[in-house]
Design an enzyme around this catalytic site. Structure first.
Site, short mmCIF file in Angstrom:
data_model
loop_
_atom_site.label_atom_id
_atom_site.label_comp_id
_atom_site.label_asym_id
_atom_site.label_seq_id
_atom_site.Cartn_x
_atom_site.Cartn_y
_atom_site.Cartn_z
N TYR A 28 0.80 -1.22 0.00
CA TYR A 28 0.00 0.00 0.00
C TYR A 28 0.83 1.28 0.00
O TYR A 28 0.28 2.38 -0.01
CB TYR A 28 -0.92 0.02 1.24
N HIS A 58 -4.53 6.32 -0.81
CA HIS A 58 -5.03 6.25 0.56
C HIS A 58 -3.91 6.45 1.58
O HIS A 58 -4.18 6.71 2.75
CB HIS A 58 -5.68 4.88 0.78
N PHE A 72 -4.62 -0.89 10.09
CA PHE A 72 -5.31 -0.69 8.83
C PHE A 72 -6.32 0.45 9.01
O PHE A 72 -6.75 0.77 10.12
CB PHE A 72 -5.97 -1.96 8.30
N ASN A 127 -13.24 6.26 6.27
CA ASN A 127 -13.24 5.25 7.33
C ASN A 127 -12.18 5.49 8.40
O ASN A 127 -12.40 5.16 9.57
CB ASN A 127 -13.06 3.86 6.73
#
Length: 239
Positions: free
Chosen positions: A14, A19, A64, A112
């Protein structure tokens, strides 16, 4: 004491995704301002240092994105901080790529990581909203934010990170306006005004020069040239 939190997802998979721009922001602060090495703490990676006159803790939750608030809340309670001492760097779909806004309080707009942070420390913390643009349709959002930045994004992303580093001390000292000015100078350096030439004619406006700090100056060596693209170099820096 301030707690600067970068939101993202852990792991090399990632590292270069949209993000993870929050991780990138605190990584550049840590490396440019001689913070301590990252260490595992509070379900994340933490580094300590100073920005201007302020002691600052940098935190990258490794829970996460959807559980970011667990790490943030744990660190805040341990150091007996208030939500007003916390500043969260995160990706923002509703801002064009490279645009930045600073705000305190308000909703999470479906993000989120912010949603989780709200649940653990409330909403009255500061956020640095880092624009990544929107893919156009809601059903494309998940794939978009979890995809690496495009090659075409490399230049503005590099300038944005440098601007964040330049303005970090101002942000820590409670001057978001000055922080925003530092970012703006990197994103759009001022042009030199047109003047009058020696013969009375107008001289052309000089193209803006990229601001280069002394530590960035390069000297010629006999080493093999680095053939990585600008985007790959940036991504590798945060792996």
């Amino acid at each position: 004491m301030k707690l600067f939190v970068g939101l993202g997802n852990p792991g090399a998979k990632y590292a270069g995704t949209r993000h993870n721009i929050g991780f990138m922001a605190v990584d550049i602060i840590q490396s440019d301002h001689e913070f301590a090495p990252w260490k595992s703490k509070f379900q994340g990676k933490m580094s300590e240092g100073k920005l201007g006159s302020e002691k600052v803790l940098l935190l990258k939750p490794e829970t996460f994105m959807n559980l970011s608030g667990q790490s943030v809340g744990e660190a805040m309670r341990f150091y007996k901080l208030d939500p007003s001492d916390v500043c969260v760097f995160h990706d923002e779909l509703d801002l064009a790529p490279g645009r930045v806004k600073v705000k305190t309080g308000g909703g999470h707009a479906g993000h989120n990581g912010l949603r989780s942070t709200h649940g653990h420390i409330g909403e009255s913390y500061q956020r640095v909203r880092l624009g990544i643009g929107h893919p156009g349709r809601k059903e494309l959002v998940s794939g978009y934010v979890l995809h690496d930045f495009a090659r075409a994004d490399a230049d503005w992303l590099d300038d944005l990170m440098r601007g964040i580093s330049d303005g970090a001390a101002s942000l820590a000292e409670g001057d978001p306006g000055r922080f925003m000015n530092a970012v703006a100078l990197r994103m759009a350096p001022p042009r030199k005004a047109s003047g009058t030439g020696p013969e009375g004619g107008k001289t052309a406006a000089t193209k803006p020069e990229k601001i280069v700090q002394a530590s960035e100056t390069k000297t010629e060596t006999s080493e093999t040239p680095d053939k990585r693209s600008a985007l790959q170099k940036l991504a590798d820096r945060f792996r």
